[in-house]
Design a protein around this motif. Structure first.
Motif, PDB file in Angstrom:
ATOM      1  N   GLU A  68       8.608   3.810 -37.307  1.00 58.32           N
ATOM      2  CA  GLU A  68       9.832   4.430 -37.828  1.00 58.32           C
ATOM      3  C   GLU A  68      10.682   4.997 -36.694  1.00 58.32           C
ATOM      4  O   GLU A  68      11.910   4.857 -36.683  1.00 58.32           O
ATOM      5  N   VAL A  69      10.039   5.620 -35.712  1.00 57.18           N
ATOM      6  CA  VAL A  69      10.778   6.155 -34.561  1.00 57.18           C
ATOM      7  C   VAL A  69      11.388   5.011 -33.752  1.00 57.18           C
ATOM      8  O   VAL A  69      12.541   5.084 -33.323  1.00 57.18           O
ATOM      9  N   ARG A  70      10.625   3.941 -33.563  1.00 56.14           N
ATOM     10  CA  ARG A  70      11.167   2.786 -32.816  1.00 56.14           C
ATOM     11  C   ARG A  70      12.346   2.162 -33.553  1.00 56.14           C
ATOM     12  O   ARG A  70      13.321   1.757 -32.936  1.00 56.14           O
ATOM     13  N   ARG A  71      12.254   2.070 -34.882  1.00 56.00           N
ATOM     14  CA  ARG A  71      13.366   1.516 -35.658  1.00 56.00           C
ATOM     15  C   ARG A  71      14.601   2.390 -35.489  1.00 56.00           C
ATOM     16  O   ARG A  71      15.697   1.895 -35.219  1.00 56.00           O
ATOM     17  N   ALA A  72      14.418   3.695 -35.615  1.00 53.87           N
ATOM     18  CA  ALA A  72      15.546   4.614 -35.463  1.00 53.87           C
ATOM     19  C   ALA A  72      16.116   4.543 -34.052  1.00 53.87           C
ATOM     20  O   ALA A  72      17.343   4.550 -33.869  1.00 53.87           O
ATOM     21  N   ALA A  73      15.258   4.450 -33.057  1.00 52.50           N
ATOM     22  CA  ALA A  73      15.723   4.370 -31.672  1.00 52.50           C
ATOM     23  C   ALA A  73      16.513   3.090 -31.431  1.00 52.50           C
ATOM     24  O   ALA A  73      17.520   3.094 -30.718  1.00 52.50           O
ATOM     25  N   ALA A  74      16.072   2.001 -32.042  1.00 52.88           N
ATOM     26  CA  ALA A  74      16.776   0.732 -31.870  1.00 52.88           C
ATOM     27  C   ALA A  74      18.152   0.753 -32.541  1.00 52.88           C
ATOM     28  O   ALA A  74      19.099   0.145 -32.042  1.00 52.88           O
ATOM     29  N   GLU A  75      18.264   1.465 -33.653  1.00 48.11           N
ATOM     30  CA  GLU A  75      19.529   1.529 -34.382  1.00 48.11           C
ATOM     31  C   GLU A  75      20.501   2.558 -33.812  1.00 48.11           C
ATOM     32  O   GLU A  75      21.714   2.397 -33.917  1.00 48.11           O
ATOM     33  N   ALA A  76      19.985   3.625 -33.233  1.00 49.17           N
ATOM     34  CA  ALA A  76      20.841   4.716 -32.754  1.00 49.17           C
ATOM     35  C   ALA A  76      21.587   4.318 -31.489  1.00 49.17           C
ATOM     36  O   ALA A  76      21.034   3.690 -30.596  1.00 49.17           O
ATOM     37  N   THR A  77      22.846   4.698 -31.443  1.00 49.70           N
ATOM     38  CA  THR A  77      23.637   4.507 -30.224  1.00 49.70           C
ATOM     39  C   THR A  77      24.152   5.833 -29.698  1.00 49.70           C
ATOM     40  O   THR A  77      24.862   5.874 -28.700  1.00 49.70           O
ATOM     41  N   SER A  89      10.832   7.606 -26.462  1.00 51.77           N
ATOM     42  CA  SER A  89      10.215   6.523 -27.223  1.00 51.77           C
ATOM     43  C   SER A  89      10.973   5.216 -27.038  1.00 51.77           C
ATOM     44  O   SER A  89      10.374   4.153 -26.924  1.00 51.77           O
ATOM     45  N   ARG A  90      12.305   5.285 -27.019  1.00 53.13           N
ATOM     46  CA  ARG A  90      13.092   4.068 -26.878  1.00 53.13           C
ATOM     47  C   ARG A  90      12.858   3.430 -25.516  1.00 53.13           C
ATOM     48  O   ARG A  90      12.592   2.245 -25.406  1.00 53.13           O
ATOM     49  N   CYS A  91      12.921   4.226 -24.471  1.00 57.32           N
ATOM     50  CA  CYS A  91      12.716   3.711 -23.130  1.00 57.32           C
ATOM     51  C   CYS A  91      11.301   3.163 -22.983  1.00 57.32           C
ATOM     52  O   CYS A  91      11.102   2.072 -22.472  1.00 57.32           O
ATOM     53  N   ALA A  92      10.316   3.898 -23.449  1.00 56.84           N
ATOM     54  CA  ALA A  92       8.932   3.481 -23.308  1.00 56.84           C
ATOM     55  C   ALA A  92       8.664   2.210 -24.089  1.00 56.84           C
ATOM     56  O   ALA A  92       7.968   1.322 -23.608  1.00 56.84           O
ATOM     57  N   SER A  93       9.215   2.089 -25.289  1.00 58.42           N
ATOM     58  CA  SER A  93       8.940   0.892 -26.079  1.00 58.42           C
ATOM     59  C   SER A  93       9.612  -0.341 -25.490  1.00 58.42           C
ATOM     60  O   SER A  93       9.066  -1.429 -25.536  1.00 58.42           O
ATOM     61  N   VAL A  94      10.794  -0.183 -24.903  1.00 63.39           N
ATOM     62  CA  VAL A  94      11.472  -1.325 -24.277  1.00 63.39           C
ATOM     63  C   VAL A  94      10.660  -1.823 -23.095  1.00 63.39           C
ATOM     64  O   VAL A  94      10.415  -3.017 -22.949  1.00 63.39           O
ATOM     65  N   VAL A  95      10.209  -0.914 -22.246  1.00 63.53           N
ATOM     66  CA  VAL A  95       9.449  -1.312 -21.067  1.00 63.53           C
ATOM     67  C   VAL A  95       8.075  -1.835 -21.458  1.00 63.53           C
ATOM     68  O   VAL A  95       7.651  -2.896 -21.014  1.00 63.53           O
ATOM     69  N   SER A  96       7.368  -1.109 -22.323  1.00 60.47           N
ATOM     70  CA  SER A  96       5.998  -1.500 -22.634  1.00 60.47           C
ATOM     71  C   SER A  96       5.942  -2.787 -23.443  1.00 60.47           C
ATOM     72  O   SER A  96       4.957  -3.502 -23.377  1.00 60.47           O
ATOM     73  N   GLY A  97       6.979  -3.106 -24.153  1.00 58.11           N
ATOM     74  CA  GLY A  97       6.987  -4.340 -24.920  1.00 58.11           C
ATOM     75  C   GLY A  97       6.910  -5.583 -24.061  1.00 58.11           C
ATOM     76  O   GLY A  97       6.496  -6.639 -24.517  1.00 58.11           O
ATOM     77  N   HIS A  98       7.287  -5.470 -22.768  1.00 51.55           N
ATOM     78  CA  HIS A  98       7.289  -6.620 -21.871  1.00 51.55           C
ATOM     79  C   HIS A  98       6.281  -6.486 -20.751  1.00 51.55           C
ATOM     80  O   HIS A  98       6.233  -7.319 -19.860  1.00 51.55           O
ATOM     81  N   ALA A  99       5.442  -5.475 -20.792  1.00 44.39           N
ATOM     82  CA  ALA A  99       4.563  -5.179 -19.660  1.00 44.39           C
ATOM     83  C   ALA A  99       3.379  -6.116 -19.536  1.00 44.39           C
ATOM     84  O   ALA A  99       2.908  -6.356 -18.445  1.00 44.39           O
ATOM     85  N   ARG A 100       2.899  -6.649 -20.618  1.00 38.49           N
ATOM     86  CA  ARG A 100       1.677  -7.442 -20.559  1.00 38.49           C
ATOM     87  C   ARG A 100       1.780  -8.619 -19.590  1.00 38.49           C
ATOM     88  O   ARG A 100       0.821  -8.972 -18.938  1.00 38.49           O
ATOM     89  N   GLY A 101       2.955  -9.234 -19.494  1.00 34.60           N
ATOM     90  CA  GLY A 101       3.113 -10.383 -18.621  1.00 34.60           C
ATOM     91  C   GLY A 101       2.908 -10.066 -17.159  1.00 34.60           C
ATOM     92  O   GLY A 101       2.563 -10.943 -16.372  1.00 34.60           O
ATOM     93  N   CYS A 102       3.101  -8.835 -16.760  1.00 36.78           N
ATOM     94  CA  CYS A 102       2.966  -8.466 -15.342  1.00 36.78           C
ATOM     95  C   CYS A 102       1.537  -8.507 -14.857  1.00 36.78           C
ATOM     96  O   CYS A 102       1.293  -8.654 -13.675  1.00 36.78           O
ATOM     97  N   PHE A 103       0.563  -8.354 -15.741  1.00 32.91           N
ATOM     98  CA  PHE A 103      -0.816  -8.237 -15.295  1.00 32.91           C
ATOM     99  C   PHE A 103      -1.696  -9.383 -15.771  1.00 32.91           C
ATOM    100  O   PHE A 103      -2.894  -9.354 -15.572  1.00 32.91           O
ATOM    101  N   GLY A 104      -1.115 -10.385 -16.409  1.00 24.28           N
ATOM    102  CA  GLY A 104      -1.893 -11.541 -16.824  1.00 24.28           C
ATOM    103  C   GLY A 104      -3.119 -11.180 -17.634  1.00 24.28           C
ATOM    104  O   GLY A 104      -4.171 -11.775 -17.479  1.00 24.28           O
ATOM    105  N   GLY A 105      -2.993 -10.185 -18.492  1.00 22.98           N
ATOM    106  CA  GLY A 105      -4.097  -9.804 -19.360  1.00 22.98           C
ATOM    107  C   GLY A 105      -5.075  -8.833 -18.739  1.00 22.98           C
ATOM    108  O   GLY A 105      -6.011  -8.398 -19.387  1.00 22.98           O
TER     109      GLY A 105
END
Length: 182
Positions: A68-77, A89-105
């Motif tokens: 719910e917080v991520r949804r609100a963060a994505a909608e809020a400007t 939460s918005r900054c952390a979710s944007v970065v962490s959503g793409h982090a897995r590729g950096c470490f190959g699992g």
């Protein structure tokens, strides 16, 4: 002079728990959540559209609040405080959503996504490693941001040292920084 946020571009997420297994029940929490939602939407306050005020009452799991917080963060400007919980939460979710590729699992027990989230929150809040580890163990806002169960014991502070060490390998830190800036 204080400038209020644009009601059409803002979101609010109200979270409350009135039911407990081992504590006295707090039925007033439900009434307070509804009253606060009405106040935020009312003419004497921020005048947010009612659909922009989400109420999460008695969440069964942390992911309910986090989503719910991520949804609100994505909608809020527009926000009251760009370094407040919503901004974190918005900054952390944007970065962490793409982090897995950096470490190959390659990740520890918590996973790269949670480690990135902790590091972003740690930086924004000016915490030392031990303080960030303690916050993840004790603070409900950290537990929600990390999708941890409320009784989760957290992690040892040395996990953050190891994680930052891995960030220095293979220009991963630069790629995460680029994602955060995007």
């Amino acid at each position: 002079m204080s400038v209020l946020p644009d009601p059409g571009a803002s979101r609010a997420v109200l979270v409350g728990t009135s039911r407990y297994q081992q504590l006295e029940q707090l039925p007033a929490v439900s009434n307070n959540l509804q009253a606060l939602a009405g106040l935020l939407s009312g003419p004497l306050s921020l005048q947010l559209p009612a659909r922009h005020v989400a109420v999460v009452e008695n969440p069964a799991a942390a992911h309910t609040v986090v989503s719910e917080v991520r949804r609100a963060a994505a909608e809020a400007t527009d926000t009251l405080d760009s370094v407040g919980d919503l901004g974190v939460s918005r900054c952390a979710s944007v970065v962490s959503g793409h982090a897995r590729g950096c470490f190959g699992g390659r990740c520890s027990c918590r996973g790269v996504s949670a480690q990135v989230t902790v590091c972003v929150m740690q930086f924004l809040l000016g915490l030392l490693d031990r303080q960030a580890s303690e916050a993840a163990r004790c603070r409900i806002d950290f537990k929600y941001a990390l999708a941890m169960e409320l009784d989760d014991s957290g992690f040892h502070h040395s996990v953050l040292v190891d994680f930052r060490g891995r960030l220095t390998q293979d220009d991963c830190a630069d790629r995460l920084l680029d994602l955060a800036r995007a």
